[in-house]
Design an enzyme around this catalytic site. Structure first.
Site, short mmCIF file in Angstrom:
data_model
loop_
_atom_site.label_atom_id
_atom_site.label_comp_id
_atom_site.label_asym_id
_atom_site.label_seq_id
_atom_site.Cartn_x
_atom_site.Cartn_y
_atom_site.Cartn_z
N GLU A 33 -7.41 2.04 -21.03
CA GLU A 33 -6.29 2.93 -20.73
C GLU A 33 -6.42 4.27 -21.45
OE1 GLU A 33 -1.61 2.73 -21.66
OE2 GLU A 33 -2.46 0.81 -21.07
N ASP B 62 1.70 -0.28 -31.45
CA ASP B 62 1.57 -0.12 -30.01
C ASP B 62 2.98 -0.03 -29.41
OD1 ASP B 62 -0.86 -1.05 -27.76
OD2 ASP B 62 1.22 -0.86 -27.10
N HIS C 91 -9.79 2.75 -30.32
CA HIS C 91 -8.69 2.10 -31.02
C HIS C 91 -8.95 0.60 -31.09
CE1 HIS C 91 -7.60 2.50 -26.76
NE2 HIS C 91 -6.94 1.35 -26.86
N HIS D 126 -7.09 -2.95 -31.51
CA HIS D 126 -5.81 -3.66 -31.46
C HIS D 126 -5.80 -4.72 -32.56
CE1 HIS D 126 -4.60 -2.42 -27.24
NE2 HIS D 126 -5.90 -2.23 -27.15
#
Ligand code: AMP
Length: 131
Positions: free
Chosen positions: A88, A29, A93, A95
């Site tokens: 966002e 990230d 995805h 994390h």
């Protein structure tokens, strides 16, 4: 139009790559909550993780597990936390966050900006442990 994460997986936008296979890609990230914060994506574009079919969902989670194992070996942390937000970027995805305290999972706190060398070193350390 391709998502920003598709462009990253295709190498059209640079990233700090951690691992990949033919269906998945993992990279740091860019604004981590803690150093080593990694994102795992399916190469196929889809907005919402719970819209994935069972096969794609399972394969993504199994790939994320391999990345988490590598992170655990490469980084000083007690365990790897996992979260799915997606507010966002509308490309699925996961994390993966190296945790030392519960607070390391706090996405509201100020994100970090590490220098290029630190990011590259972290990505290389995780990549080295990926099996
Ligand atoms: P969310 O969609 O709410 O799960 O958040 C998207 C995450 O993607 C944030 O943590 C961003 O820092 C991260 N992100 C956005 N653009 C990039 C990029 N180009 N490279 C790496 N990470 C990114």
């Amino acid at each position: 139009m391709a998502s920003i994460f598709t462009k990253i997986a295709n190498g059209e936008i640079p990233s700090y790559k951690v691992a990949s296979d033919d269906k998945h890609f993992a990279f740091l990230d860019i604004n981590p909550v803690v150093p080593g914060h990694t994102l795992v994506i399916p190469r196929r574009e889809s907005d919402y993780i719970f819209d994935l079919d069972d096969e794609e969902y399972t394969q993504l989670q199994l790939f994320a597990k391999r990345v988490a194992k590598a992170m655990q070996k490469a980084l000083p942390c007690k365990r790897i936390g996992t979260a799915v937000i997606g507010m966002e970027v509308p490309h699925v995805h996961i994390h993966l966050i190296p945790l030392n305290t519960e607070g390391d999972m706090d996405f509201r706190r100020e994100k970090l900006t590490l220098d290029n060398k630190d990011m590259a070193d972290i990505a290389a350390a995780i990549a080295k442990e990926f099996e």
